[in-house]
Structure formats: structure tokens, C-alpha cells
Design a protein around this motif. Structure first.
Motif, PDB file in Angstrom:
ATOM      1  N   ALA A  67      10.294  -9.430 -11.741  1.00  0.00           N
ATOM      2  CA  ALA A  67       9.224 -10.248 -12.058  1.00  0.00           C
ATOM      3  C   ALA A  67       8.061  -9.332 -12.069  1.00  0.00           C
ATOM      4  CB  ALA A  67       9.120 -11.513 -11.446  1.00  0.00           C
ATOM      5  N   PHE A  68       6.833  -9.847 -12.826  1.00  0.00           N
ATOM      6  CA  PHE A  68       5.738  -9.139 -12.472  1.00  0.00           C
ATOM      7  C   PHE A  68       4.699 -10.072 -12.462  1.00  0.00           C
ATOM      8  CE2 PHE A  68       8.237  -6.727 -15.916  1.00  0.00           C
ATOM      9  CZ  PHE A  68       8.084  -5.465 -15.612  1.00  0.00           C
ATOM     10  N   THR A  69       3.790  -9.506 -11.372  1.00  0.00           N
ATOM     11  CA  THR A  69       2.883 -10.215 -10.555  1.00  0.00           C
ATOM     12  C   THR A  69       1.642  -9.473 -10.016  1.00  0.00           C
ATOM     13  OG1 THR A  69       2.408 -11.895  -8.709  1.00  0.00           O
ATOM     14  CG2 THR A  69       4.130 -10.218  -8.423  1.00  0.00           C
ATOM     15  N   ASP A  70       0.343 -10.106 -10.158  1.00  0.00           N
ATOM     16  CA  ASP A  70      -0.507  -9.282  -9.256  1.00  0.00           C
ATOM     17  C   ASP A  70      -0.888 -10.242  -8.274  1.00  0.00           C
ATOM     18  OD1 ASP A  70      -0.629  -7.009 -10.623  1.00  0.00           O
ATOM     19  OD2 ASP A  70      -2.949  -7.362 -11.705  1.00  0.00           O
ATOM     20  N   ASP A  71       0.162 -10.970  -7.554  1.00  0.00           N
ATOM     21  CA  ASP A  71      -0.115 -11.631  -6.606  1.00  0.00           C
ATOM     22  C   ASP A  71      -0.955 -11.421  -5.357  1.00  0.00           C
ATOM     23  OD1 ASP A  71       0.048 -13.939  -4.999  1.00  0.00           O
ATOM     24  OD2 ASP A  71       1.787 -13.284  -3.701  1.00  0.00           O
ATOM     25  N   GLY A  72      -1.888 -12.155  -5.061  1.00  0.00           N
ATOM     26  CA  GLY A  72      -3.034 -12.067  -4.226  1.00  0.00           C
ATOM     27  C   GLY A  72      -4.092 -11.920  -4.851  1.00  0.00           C
ATOM     28  N   SER A  73      -4.043 -11.758  -6.198  1.00  0.00           N
ATOM     29  CA  SER A  73      -5.124 -12.012  -7.009  1.00  0.00           C
ATOM     30  C   SER A  73      -4.748 -12.347  -8.620  1.00  0.00           C
ATOM     31  CB  SER A  73      -6.354 -10.808  -7.045  1.00  0.00           C
ATOM     32  OG  SER A  73      -5.562  -9.484  -7.222  1.00  0.00           O
ATOM     33  N   TRP A  74      -5.474 -12.806  -9.226  1.00  0.00           N
ATOM     34  CA  TRP A  74      -5.386 -13.101 -10.710  1.00  0.00           C
ATOM     35  C   TRP A  74      -5.833 -11.960 -11.664  1.00  0.00           C
ATOM     36  CZ3 TRP A  74      -8.870 -16.077 -14.249  1.00  0.00           C
ATOM     37  CH2 TRP A  74      -8.083 -16.915 -15.381  1.00  0.00           C
ATOM     38  N   LEU A  75      -4.745 -12.001 -12.607  1.00  0.00           N
ATOM     39  CA  LEU A  75      -5.335 -10.945 -13.819  1.00  0.00           C
ATOM     40  C   LEU A  75      -6.237 -11.639 -14.629  1.00  0.00           C
ATOM     41  CD1 LEU A  75      -2.734  -8.782 -15.652  1.00  0.00           C
ATOM     42  CD2 LEU A  75      -5.289  -8.733 -15.780  1.00  0.00           C
ATOM     43  N   ARG A  99      -2.941  -3.028  -9.322  1.00  0.00           N
ATOM     44  CA  ARG A  99      -3.533  -4.586  -9.159  1.00  0.00           C
ATOM     45  C   ARG A  99      -5.175  -4.650  -9.499  1.00  0.00           C
ATOM     46  NH1 ARG A  99      -3.576  -6.253  -4.605  1.00  0.00           N
ATOM     47  NH2 ARG A  99      -3.505  -8.452  -5.044  1.00  0.00           N
ATOM     48  N   LYS A 100      -5.570  -3.728 -10.262  1.00  0.00           N
ATOM     49  CA  LYS A 100      -6.922  -3.528 -10.512  1.00  0.00           C
ATOM     50  C   LYS A 100      -7.227  -4.535 -11.758  1.00  0.00           C
ATOM     51  CE  LYS A 100      -7.692   1.024  -8.275  1.00  0.00           C
ATOM     52  NZ  LYS A 100      -7.817   0.383  -6.929  1.00  0.00           N
ATOM     53  N   GLY A 101      -6.365  -4.819 -12.340  1.00  0.00           N
ATOM     54  CA  GLY A 101      -6.777  -5.755 -13.532  1.00  0.00           C
ATOM     55  C   GLY A 101      -7.151  -4.985 -14.866  1.00  0.00           C
ATOM     56  N   ARG A 102      -7.364  -3.552 -15.002  1.00  0.00           N
ATOM     57  CA  ARG A 102      -7.833  -3.095 -15.988  1.00  0.00           C
ATOM     58  C   ARG A 102      -6.727  -2.657 -17.029  1.00  0.00           C
ATOM     59  NH1 ARG A 102     -11.925  -1.898 -11.796  1.00  0.00           N
ATOM     60  NH2 ARG A 102     -10.907  -0.187 -11.370  1.00  0.00           N
ATOM     61  N   ALA A 103      -5.637  -2.393 -16.742  1.00  0.00           N
ATOM     62  CA  ALA A 103      -4.497  -1.784 -17.538  1.00  0.00           C
ATOM     63  C   ALA A 103      -3.078  -2.086 -17.220  1.00  0.00           C
ATOM     64  CB  ALA A 103      -4.607  -0.103 -17.506  1.00  0.00           C
ATOM     65  N   ILE A 104      -2.060  -2.168 -18.015  1.00  0.00           N
ATOM     66  CA  ILE A 104      -0.771  -2.613 -17.605  1.00  0.00           C
ATOM     67  C   ILE A 104      -0.006  -1.484 -17.399  1.00  0.00           C
ATOM     68  CG2 ILE A 104      -1.020  -4.687 -19.081  1.00  0.00           C
ATOM     69  CD1 ILE A 104       0.846  -3.248 -21.204  1.00  0.00           C
ATOM     70  N   ASP A 153       0.695  -1.140   0.054  1.00  0.00           N
ATOM     71  CA  ASP A 153       0.168  -0.146   0.124  1.00  0.00           C
ATOM     72  C   ASP A 153       0.657   1.177   0.021  1.00  0.00           C
ATOM     73  OD1 ASP A 153      -2.054   1.634   0.350  1.00  0.00           O
ATOM     74  OD2 ASP A 153      -2.446   1.469   2.413  1.00  0.00           O
ATOM     75  N   PRO A 154       1.153   1.814  -1.149  1.00  0.00           N
ATOM     76  CA  PRO A 154       0.614   1.366  -2.461  1.00  0.00           C
ATOM     77  C   PRO A 154       0.838   0.375  -3.095  1.00  0.00           C
ATOM     78  CG  PRO A 154       1.949   3.438  -2.565  1.00  0.00           C
ATOM     79  CD  PRO A 154       1.984   3.080  -1.142  1.00  0.00           C
ATOM     80  N   PRO A 155       0.339  -0.130  -4.120  1.00  0.00           N
ATOM     81  CA  PRO A 155       0.925  -1.216  -4.872  1.00  0.00           C
ATOM     82  C   PRO A 155       2.293  -0.795  -5.612  1.00  0.00           C
ATOM     83  CG  PRO A 155      -1.484  -1.230  -5.025  1.00  0.00           C
ATOM     84  CD  PRO A 155      -0.914   0.104  -4.456  1.00  0.00           C
ATOM     85  N   LEU A 156       3.083  -1.686  -5.776  1.00  0.00           N
ATOM     86  CA  LEU A 156       4.372  -1.397  -6.555  1.00  0.00           C
ATOM     87  C   LEU A 156       4.071  -1.242  -8.109  1.00  0.00           C
ATOM     88  CD1 LEU A 156       7.033  -3.156  -4.404  1.00  0.00           C
ATOM     89  CD2 LEU A 156       5.856  -1.048  -4.121  1.00  0.00           C
ATOM     90  N   ASP A 157       3.500  -0.305  -8.522  1.00  0.00           N
ATOM     91  CA  ASP A 157       3.379  -0.251 -10.023  1.00  0.00           C
ATOM     92  C   ASP A 157       3.898   1.093 -10.546  1.00  0.00           C
ATOM     93  OD1 ASP A 157       1.651   1.814  -8.890  1.00  0.00           O
ATOM     94  OD2 ASP A 157      -0.170   1.097  -9.789  1.00  0.00           O
ATOM     95  N   ARG A 158       4.640   1.659  -9.997  1.00  0.00           N
ATOM     96  CA  ARG A 158       5.585   2.660 -10.583  1.00  0.00           C
ATOM     97  C   ARG A 158       6.938   2.734 -10.268  1.00  0.00           C
ATOM     98  NH1 ARG A 158       3.773   8.026 -10.041  1.00  0.00           N
ATOM     99  NH2 ARG A 158       4.942   7.993  -8.207  1.00  0.00           N
ATOM    100  N   PRO A 159       7.876   3.180 -11.334  1.00  0.00           N
ATOM    101  CA  PRO A 159       9.389   2.773 -11.221  1.00  0.00           C
ATOM    102  C   PRO A 159       9.887   3.684 -10.037  1.00  0.00           C
ATOM    103  CG  PRO A 159       8.820   3.910 -13.328  1.00  0.00           C
ATOM    104  CD  PRO A 159       7.501   3.359 -12.600  1.00  0.00           C
TER     105      PRO A 159
END
Lengths: 311, 419
Positions: B143-151, B125-130, B92-98
Motif C-alpha cells: 500500500a502507499f501512505t504518508d501516515d502520520g500526516s496527510w498529503l 513524506r514531505k508531500g511535494r513529489a511522488i 527514519d529514513p522513510p520508506l520511499d526507495r525500493p
């Protein structure tokens, strides 16, 4: 009244609960039922004892029944209903437990939406824990009062055939009855849509599963227990509509007339869904006896779990 | 330059094995290396293995540092013999930014073991956009992962997997289609049914595995299927491997050690997602271990005692493993003869190194990174909340006597833990 020692200090469920203990509770309840019919329906037996009603889930009937049972035996009674909203996430169980311990109560009657909470409390407290319903798991006092009602009516539970109709999947009443009835030698026939009555239930006791409520069945069994259908099951797609459910599994007046034995319901009834109004007039109905017996059975449980104080 | 020599140790066949290294590289290995070669000698008794590599841990940073910090997680890793761990981006926040990744790598420089970060497969991790996957890879995403949920969305997943393939990074997929259940908290089987617990069926995993394998075929991505729990998933994975797809299957200690019989205890420390299943599943996973495409990942998921002591419906999912995973697996799988030691060690070293593309580690060999662990296999210990380093004490083996005491962990040539 002779006081028999039960093999467990708690009453958590009827799975694996000894036959002798069930019979001891039922025998004792018979004595208390007589007391309840006396002009002054009260005994001094549990004077000085304290019972805590810990209801995380709202309940009117079961709570009132335990309330009355404790008062009829002259125990002191405390009611706690912790707020349990999904936002607050419910009171923390360890906190609850510490409070229970600090209050030095002798018995805790607990109801919770999650299976296993009474078992958790039992591991951590010296008080006798009585499960008044843990999620979809067990509701042993309800099953015991059902067994008591059957025994009073038929004389013996052994050899009876009991149909349980409805939402078995989500029903703690059904599970406890499956265990209790099987232990006492009755046969259980579970009836309902395949979505709510999975065939795996046959492994939990002397159980058959059928998905149609045939007239032949109504005539063949000694008792029909209708279960409450909750409207939210419809939203979760377990059946097509309440109308459809009522048509296939509802005890209509028509069906009630075909019941050879007795009609039971753990309450509260969803009229027009699992029972049609007036169905209770078409056959022998024990629904109100169940309520009366509930007090006697719960008195018996409190009495057997709590040794009377000396002096 | 300081040269260090480890001696007194044996290899996994019991033959004497000394290791000499300089800075972070192994210089020599052999039954007898003269002390004169070294500036410092570490005399330790036990069996020496390559440092363990865990491709699946949750160090909860940023945002949930009350459960674990990089520091406590790294110390728990070192204590458990792990020298490289990959931490998941469901923070929190998810690691989606460099930028986030760069900041974390800056913090991680001080740590006793190599902590690597996986980045999100989808924005938030919302599964809507990369997310900005090339920039994340540049910032160190292993690696890339949305672990905790599935894309779930196959279109988005297709883009993400294709991008990961081009960046030569594995996708760590949590194969579980949530549409198979409503709030499941346990394996959907006889036991959960009897106990009135909402179930999670095997098929929720199996069908997600099938979709992921199809995407691996389409995109060529290195697909790592996390925490496989259901025996019904295995034939699909075997077929994909036979077909030559670059697929690996992860097994966790809990799916290898426990079954849903534990539900009867209502002990929420057994509550995990995907759930521990039946004996048939556990046994099939045990038999899978010799396959070289099987990788041990602990899914180390620390929670505070307070959080875990909720009822079974409310308690969070997950077990804390880093401190005791090897000891637990050694005690319950290797000692009874169910799995051989070399296989277990390979699943915890060489195979995860390959999965992560870390060619410099995972074996004890000249020129490789000086990552090693010495375990006294005959000694026992009892993990307790006091002698473990993770903030998460949520493991049902706490208090049990376990074989295999870690005596020394060396990461990049430096002593990370010494017991």
C-alpha cells in the motif's frame, strides 16, 4: 490561629475545590495579612519545613510571592528553574520527581507550560503540591488572592458580578477565577473577542459571555479584571491588531471612569494594550493590593497544607 | 510433507472445529478429523479464528528500534493473534526507495508472522513529489501512505492516488488537515477547553475526508481512510460507499473504547492522533462496525515509557496495541453485547485481507493460508510490561483484567506463538 484541615493534601486547581476549603484559606490569609503589617512580619510557624519552588516557566512575581510567603513563615526555601527549551525538550518529569523526592521537601510549588504537570507530580510524591500555573489550565493561588481581595473590599464574594476581560482562552487565571467565583456564589461575565472567549465557557460555572465591552456593563459590575494580552496571539490571528484590541477591549482612561466598582489585573500589565496608562488613576484600583494579598494568601496555603513540626 | 492437525477447538458458535493443514495451506476443516490424517497433533482448547490482520502498525524500523524492532513487533503480533501486519513507512529514513523495502523484506523472512511494508506516498513524506511508486510496488509495497500526516497538496495527491490506482494498491490516508489547528493535542471540545489543552477539531478530519473522497472518485483508487475519529466524517463516507466508490474506513480500538473524559486524568497514555473524542463519536464508530467497509486497524504505536512520561504537550502520540487489541475489544465490546463476535472477527480478518488484496487469507477455508489463532474466550489475563512482547508498554489498559487469552497462533502453517 486555629488550623483547619483542608480536604486535599495538594492545591491543584479550583475546579471542584470545596467552598469550605476556599473560605478556610481566605480566613487564614486575613490573619497573615495582619502579621505582614507588623513591625517584624515574620512567624516561626514553619521552622524546619522546606518548600521547593519548581518553576519550569519563568516567573518573577509569583515566584517572589511564594518565596516571601515561605520566608515569612520561617520555612527553608529552594528555588529550581529547570531549563525548558524546545530543543532540549525540557527536563524529564520523572527525573525531576526523583530529585524532588531525594531532597525530602515538604511542599513543591510548581509552574509548567503544560496542563496537568502538578497533577502528575502530586500522584508521585509525598510532598504537598501547589499549582503555581499549569499552562492555560489553572492558577489557583492567583484566583484565591483575587477572591481574597474582593472579599476584603466588598465583605463578601457572594452575589458579586465580576467581569473578566481579555484572552480567556489562553488564561489559567480566568479558568481558576471562573471556578472559584462560581463556587463562592459570584456571577462571572467574560468579555472579549469571540476568538478568545468561546461561548462554551458558559458551561464551566455561573458564567455569561459577551463580545462587547459596553459602558453599561462597566457600570453594572462590581469588579473588572483585565487579563494580560500576549503579543503572540496577534500572530496567531486571534484579532486584527493591538490597536483594534485596545479600542474594543482595552481599559482606557475613558472606560476606567465608567467603572463603578473596582479594577483588577493579575499582572504584569501590558500597558497600552489591555490597560491605558493612567486608567488606574480614574477608578478604584486594587492591583497593588492584589500583590500584597498574594503573599498573605500563599502563607495561608503553605500553613494549611503543612502541619507545624512538633517540638 | 508434514501435516498438522489442530483439535480440541470450537468455531465462534461453539461447535467443534478441527483444522488440518500441510505446509502453509489448509487441507481440511471439520468437526472431527481423524488423528491418523496428521503427522503432528496440536491439542488446544479455545475458539479458532482466522489469523488477525492489522493494516496499520508502526514497527519503527529502521531508525527507531528503541521503540520497536521487526522482531519484537512480530512477536507482539503473534502473541495478540495477528498473523499479518502492515507496517507504516514513517521511519527514519522513510520508506520511499525500493532498495530500503527489499532490505526490510529480507530481514522480515525470519519473523514468526507475515510483516508487510507500506511505502511512502510522497518523497520523504514531505508531500511535494511522488516517489518511484511502480518500483516500490515491485519491491513489495502492499500500500502507499504518508501516515502520520496527510498529503495536503491536492495536485501531488492526485498524481499519487492515480498512480496507486494503476498499480492496484490501496492508498492508506491519514485524513487530517493540519491547517485547522495550531499544535493541537486533544479533541477540541468542552473538556480540552476547560483543561486548557489546544484542540484538534473534528473538521480537520472531515474536510480531509471530503477531499480524499473526491480524489477517489477522480482516480478510482482503493481509498482506505485511516483511524476515523469524528462522527461528522461518517455521512461523507457512507455517501461515497453508496455511490460505489471503493472506500473503506478504519476504526481503532482506542476510538472505540475511550473518550476525551480521559483527559481529566492527564495520563499521556491517552494522547493519540487523531484524538479520542466524545461519547457521540465513540458510539457512532461502534455502530459502524457491522458495515462491511469498516476495517479494524490498531495504529499500534509503541513508545518507550521514558518518552511517554513527558507532560501532555510534549508526550508523543499513540498507543501500543498488538499484544492486547483483541482481548481489549472482546472484553469491552463483545462481552457487554455492544458488538457481536462474528462482526469483530470479520473486521479483523476478512475485511483487511480484502483491503490489502490478500486473497489467500482472512477466512478459514480449504486452500487458504494456514493462518489461525486460538483464543480461550473464558480465560482472563492481565497485560503487564513483563508479559507483553512489544517494546511499547504505552497502553492505559496495562494492568487491567481482560478476557480472551491467546493460546496458539499459527502463521503460514508454523506455530508463531503458543501460550
Amino acid at each position: 490561629m486555629e488550623r483547619i484541615q483542608l480536604s486535599s493534601p495538594h492545591l491543584l486547581g479550583l475546579e471542584g475545590y470545596p467552598r469550605e476549603d476556599i473560605l478556610a484559606i481566605l480566613d487564614t490569609a486575613r490573619g497573615f495579612l495582619k502579621v505582614l503589617k507588623q513591625p517584624i512580619p515574620k512567624l516561626p510557624t514553619l521552622r524546619g519545613r522546606t518548600v521547593l519552588n519548581l518553576f519550569f516557566e519563568p516567573s518573577t512575581r509569583t515566584q517572589a510571592s511564594f518565596d516571601l510567603a515561605a520566608k515569612r513563615l520561617s520555612a527553608d526555601l529552594v528555588n529550581i528553574s529547570p531549563k525548558s527549551s524546545s530543543v532540549v525538550k525540557g527536563e524529564h518529569l520523572l527525573d525531576t520527581l526523583r530529585n524532588v523526592e531525594a531532597m525530602r521537601v515538604d511542599a513543591v510549588v510548581v509552574r509548567h507550560r503544560a496542563p496537568g504537570v502538578p497533577h502528575f507530580l502530586a500522584r508521585h510524591t509525598r510532598a504537598a503540591v501547589i499549582n503555581a500555573g499549569d499552562g492555560a489550565h489553572e492558577h489557583p493561588t492567583q484566583a484565591l488572592l483575587d477572591l481574597f481581595t474582593l472579599r476584603e473590599h466588598f465583605g463578601d464574594v457572594r452575589g458579586l458580578r465580576v467581569a473578566i476581560v481579555g484572552d480567556v482562552l489562553h488564561s489559567r487565571v480566568a479558568r481558576s477565577n471562573i471556578f472559584g467565583l462560581s463556587t463562592l456564589g459570584a456571577e462571572v461575565i467574560l468579555v472579549g473577542p469571540p476568538t478568545l472567549v468561546p461561548s462554551e465557557f458558559t458551561r464551566f460555572g455561573n458564567v455569561r459571555v459577551v463580545h462587547r465591552l459596553e459602558d453599561d456593563l462597566l457600570q453594572a459590575v462590581d469588579a473588572v479584571m483585565a487579563l494580560r494580552i500576549q503579543k503572540e496571539r496577534l500572530e496567531a490571528s486571534f484579532f486584527g491588531s493591538l490597536r483594534e484590541y485596545h479600542r474594543l477591549y482595552g481599559i482606557t482612561r475613558e472606560r476606567a471612569r465608567r467603572i463603578r466598582g473596582v479594577l483588577m489585573h493579575p499582572g504584569p500589565v501590558n500597558w497600552g494594550v489591555e490597560l491605558e496608562r493612567g486608567a488606574e488613576e480614574e477608578t478604584t484600583t486594587l492591583i497593588l493590593d492584589q500583590v500584597t494579598h498574594g503573599v498573605a494568601v500563599r502563607m495561608a496555603i503553605l500553613y494549611l497544607l503543612l502541619p507545624p513540626l512538633e517540638g | 510433507m508434514a501435516r498438522k492437525l489442530l483439535r480440541g477447538t470450537v468455531d465462534l458458535h461453539g461447535n467443534p472445529l478441527s483444522v488440518l493443514w500441510e505446509e502453509d495451506r489448509i487441507l481440511a476443516l471439520g468437526p472431527e478429523i481423524p488423528e491418523t490424517e496428521a503427522d503432528e497433533v496440536l491439542e488446544v482448547e479455545g475458539t479458532v479464528f482466522p489469523g488477525f490482520i492489522d493494516p496499520h502498525v508502526h514497527l519503527r524500523t529502521p531508525g527507531q528500534e528503541h521503540k520497536e524492532t521487526l522482531e519484537t513487533g512480530a512477536r507482539a503480533a503473534a502473541h495478540g493473534g495477528f498473523t499479518t501486519v502492515v507496517t507504516m513507512p514513517n521511519t527514519d529514513p522513510p520508506l520511499d526507495r525500493p532498495e530500503l523495502l527489499r532490505g526490510l523484506y529480507e530481514e522480515a523472512r525470519q519473523l514468526p508472522v507475515d510483516v508487510r511494508f507500506a511505502a511512502c506516498l510522497s518523497v520523504g513524506r514531505k508531500g511535494r513529489a511522488i516517489p518511484e511508486m511502480p518500483l516500490l510496488a515491485e519491491a513489495g509495497a502492499v500500500a502507499f501512505t504518508d501516515d502520520g500526516s496527510w498529503l495536503e497538496d491536492a495536485h501531488v495527491a492526485y498524481q499519487a492516488y492515480a498512480m496507486a490506482a494503476a498499480l492496484n494498491r490501496p492508498v492508506l490516508s491519514h485524513p487530517e488537515d493540519p491547517r485547522w489547528h495550531r499544535g493541537g493535542v486533544a479533541h477540541q471540545g468542552e473538556r480540552a477547553l476547560k483543561l486548557g489543552l489546544p484542540g484538534i477539531p473534528r473538521e480537520s478530519e472531515e474536510l480531509a475526508v471530503v477531499r480524499d473522497l473526491a480524489l477517489a472518485r477522480l482516480t478510482g483508487v482503493r481509498l482506505h481512510l485511516q483511524h476515523i475519529s469524528a462522527h461528522t466524517s461518517l455521512p461523507h463516507i457512507r455517501r461515497a460507499v453508496a455511490e460505489g466508490l471503493p472506500v473503506t474506513a478504519e476504526v481503532t480500538p482506542h476510538h472505540l473504547l475511550f473518550t476525551d473524559e480521559a483527559l481529566e486524568t492527564f495520563d499521556p497514555r491517552f494522547k493519540v492522533n487523531p484524538p479520542i473524542r466524545e461519547e457521540a463519536d465513540r458510539d457512532a464508530l461502534r455502530k459502524l462496525l457491522p458495515e462491511t467497509w469498516t476495517v479494524m486497524g490498531t495504529d499500534h504505536a509503541p513508545h518507550t515509557v521514558f518518552e511517554k512520561e513527558f507532560d501532555w504537550l510534549e508526550a508523543p502520540f499513540g498507543l501500543s496495541w498488538l499484544d492486547l487489541a483483541f482481548s481489549a475489544l472482546y472484553t469491552h465490546l463483545v462481552r457487554p453485547g455492544l458488538v457481536d463476535l462474528a462482526t469483530l472477527v470479520e473486521a479483523m480478518t476478512l475485511r483487511p485481507a480484502r483491503l490489502l488484496g490478500l486473497g489467500d487469507r482472512g477466512v478459514l477455508k480449504e486452500g487458504k493460508r494456514a493462518d489461525l489463532v486460538v483464543v480461550d474466550l473464558a480465560a482472563t489475563w492481565q497485560p503487564t510490561p513483563r508479559n507483553t512482547f512489544s517494546r511499547g508498554k504505552n497502553n492505559p489498559l496495562m494492568g487491567e483484567m481482560l478476557f480472551g487469552v491467546v493460546r496458539l497462533t499459527v502463521a503460514a502453517g508454523e506455530v508463531a506463538y503458543r501460550g
